[in-house]
Design a protein around this motif. Structure first.
Motif, mmCIF file in Angstrom:
data_model
loop_
_atom_site.group_PDB
_atom_site.id
_atom_site.type_symbol
_atom_site.label_atom_id
_atom_site.label_comp_id
_atom_site.label_asym_id
_atom_site.label_seq_id
_atom_site.Cartn_x
_atom_site.Cartn_y
_atom_site.Cartn_z
ATOM 1 N N CYS A 213 6.593 6.247 10.506
ATOM 2 C CA CYS A 213 5.726 6.368 9.324
ATOM 3 C C CYS A 213 4.739 5.187 9.367
ATOM 4 N N ARG B 95 1.554 2.571 9.284
ATOM 5 C CA ARG B 95 0.444 2.209 8.380
ATOM 6 C C ARG B 95 -0.695 1.707 9.265
ATOM 7 N N ASP C 40 -5.729 0.928 4.203
ATOM 8 C CA ASP C 40 -4.722 1.288 5.188
ATOM 9 C C ASP C 40 -4.392 2.768 5.025
ATOM 10 N N LEU D 269 -1.483 5.420 5.461
ATOM 11 C CA LEU D 269 -0.051 5.600 5.662
ATOM 12 C C LEU D 269 0.154 7.009 6.205
ATOM 13 N N TYR E 202 9.031 6.080 1.320
ATOM 14 C CA TYR E 202 7.930 5.604 2.155
ATOM 15 C C TYR E 202 6.891 4.836 1.338
ATOM 16 N N TRP E 203 6.723 5.187 0.060
ATOM 17 C CA TRP E 203 5.842 4.370 -0.792
ATOM 18 C C TRP E 203 6.448 2.981 -0.987
ATOM 19 N N ARG F 259 8.556 1.407 1.070
ATOM 20 C CA ARG F 259 8.473 0.654 2.330
ATOM 21 C C ARG F 259 7.081 0.047 2.513
ATOM 22 N N ALA F 260 6.043 0.857 2.327
ATOM 23 C CA ALA F 260 4.677 0.374 2.515
ATOM 24 C C ALA F 260 4.325 -0.695 1.489
ATOM 25 N N ASP G 160 6.077 -4.022 2.247
ATOM 26 C CA ASP G 160 5.491 -4.682 3.417
ATOM 27 C C ASP G 160 4.139 -5.312 3.078
ATOM 28 N N VAL G 161 3.289 -4.575 2.362
ATOM 29 C CA VAL G 161 1.969 -5.110 2.020
ATOM 30 C C VAL G 161 2.088 -6.285 1.056
ATOM 31 N N LEU H 16 -2.337 2.449 -4.596
ATOM 32 C CA LEU H 16 -2.112 3.686 -3.857
ATOM 33 C C LEU H 16 -3.143 4.731 -4.270
ATOM 34 N N ILE I 248 -3.719 1.622 -0.101
ATOM 35 C CA ILE I 248 -3.030 2.495 0.848
ATOM 36 C C ILE I 248 -3.390 3.941 0.537
#
Length: 428
Positions: free
Chosen positions: A82, A84, A95, A97, A228-229, A231-232, A235-236, A246, A374
């Motif tokens: 997944c 980015r 970014d 995703l 997945y939202w 995780r991203a 990380d950001v 988002l 994202i």
């Protein structure tokens, strides 16, 4: 963790019962009775997506038969990347995703694979299988068919609108072996969705066929999509010190609601903006505060051709102010953004991703520079080659998993928009 109906007229149930039922007996959608609260530190030792998913989802499946199997379900369901991808050629981001690296090339793979593995954990009977009845505007059907193929104790019946999805999408959702059956309906997506709701509202029909749902009305779809939202965003936030914004292309609101719920649970997510196609239901609601469903309009971003988004009922169940903006994008703007993105960065987007990219370009400079943004890339562009290739003047290659689909035989049944016809399909 117990689940309540958005309409408040049904008993509380645990996650397993909510998953099996799909829709509450009063016609409402199931919501967690209370939300768990997390901090970023709760996920410091879960650098991969499956590990984060198991941690994030554990409270939602507490006291259900699914919880002991949750780590293995997540490891098996989320076994694809997944990534980015930064669009470095565009000032201040965004970014991308990429949510389309699963077996059917769409973000629906996350929820569909989780759902059917959860059904397996619940121990469905082969003598009386659960019938997963789903309406699709394109990508859900393929993901459900792939996830259901060969799963004991389940049956999948997929309704799709005649002439309203891309040729590849139709082939993909009609090519799966039993227990999967595709049905072409002489109506639009909203008509397919209405048939599903009518079937659930018929107690005898629902009981006779042990009906449940794989649309995003099911808790087994939108809950795993939170991961997945999360995780991203984690990380950001770790990279920049600021929660990202988002921009989510949406039709039925399931993907967007997953992000809203993740933020409500404490995941560091900034503004959530929705990008829609010419269907105006959500943008009109956000502008006026009044919600009014209406017939859907056919667009290039066909998976978002929804006039009455089912998950609005869940969004309305939360306090107001969950969505910061809704940006409506017409077909001309979709094509223009597809071409501009390709020219500026060589990135090839699908029409749905292009709606979110166009929405990003409506932000002013201060908004863009305040945080990382994202974009949710919901499908592989090759699934929409008939739209994308003429715009960018280049062939879009199919990835191996999607190329393999074309070697399968496509088959489906035909029906009108009446519940008696659907009852006949369900009866075999």
């Amino acid at each position: 963790m117990m689940y309540r109906s958005t309409r408040g007229q049904a008993p509380l149930v645990d996650a397993g019962a909510a998953l099996r039922a799909g829709v509450a007996p009063d016609g409402g959608l199931y919501m967690p009775q209370e939300l768990p609260r997390f901090t970023a530190g709760d996920f410091s030792d879960t650098p991969d997506l499956p590990g984060l998913a198991a941690r994030l989802l554990a409270p939602f499946f507490a006291d259900s038969a699914i919880k002991p199997a949750l780590p293995s379900i997540c490891a098996d369901a989320f076994d694809f990347p997944c990534p980015r991808i930064p669009l470095a050629s565009i000032n201040s981001g965004p970014d991308i995703l990429e949510l389309f690296h699963g077996p059917t090339g769409a973000f629906k793979d996350f929820g569909a694979r989780f759902l059917f593995r959860a059904f397996a954990a619940l121990g469905q009977s082969t003598d009386r299988p659960v019938t997963v009845l789903v309406a699709t505007s394109g990508d859900t059907g393929g993901a459900v068919g792939c996830a259901a193929e060969g799963v004991a104790g389940t049956r999948a019946v997929i309704l799709f609108p005649a002439g309203r999805i891309s040729p590849f999408q139709e082939h993909q959702l009609c090519c799966w072996e039993p227990p999967v059956e595709a049905v072409r309906v002489s109506g639009d997506f909203d008509a397919c969705q209405a048939l599903v709701k009518a079937a659930f509202a018929d107690p005898d029909l629902a009981r006779r066929h042990n009906l449940t749902s794989a649309n995003s009305i099911s808790i087994g779809r939108f809950l795993p999509q939170m991961t997945y939202w999360a995780r991203a965003a984690l990380d950001v936030t770790a990279e920049t010190g600021t929660p990202p914004g988002l921009i989510i292309p949406t039709g039925n609101l399931g993907n967007a609601f997953a992000a809203v719920l993740a933020r409500a649970c404490g995941v560091p997510i900034g503004p959530i903006m929705l990008a829609t196609n010419a269907n105006a239901t959500l943008s009109d609601w956000h502008a006026s505060g009044q919600y009014e469903g209406r017939p859907s309009i056919a667009t290039l971003a066909n998976a978002m051709d929804v006039g009455t988004p089912s998950n609005f009922e869940r969004l309305a169940d939360l306090p107001p102010g969950q969505i910061e903006a809704v940006i409506r994008v017409n077909d001309d703007a979709i094509k223009t953004r597809l071409r501009a993105t390709f020219d500026q960065s060589a990135y090839i987007a699908c029409p749905h991703t292009a709606t979110a990219l166009e929405a990003f370009h409506t932000l002013d400079t201060d908004q863009r520079q305040a945080r990382r943004w994202i974009i949710g890339a919901t499908a592989h562009p090759s699934k929409f080659a008939d739209t994308v290739e003429p715009v960018i003047s280049q062939t879009v290659a199919l990835p191996p998993a999607l190329e393999a689909v074309l070697g399968r035989e496509a088959k489906c049944r035909e029906m009108g928009v009446g519940l008696p016809e659907l009852a006949g399909v369900l009866a075999g």
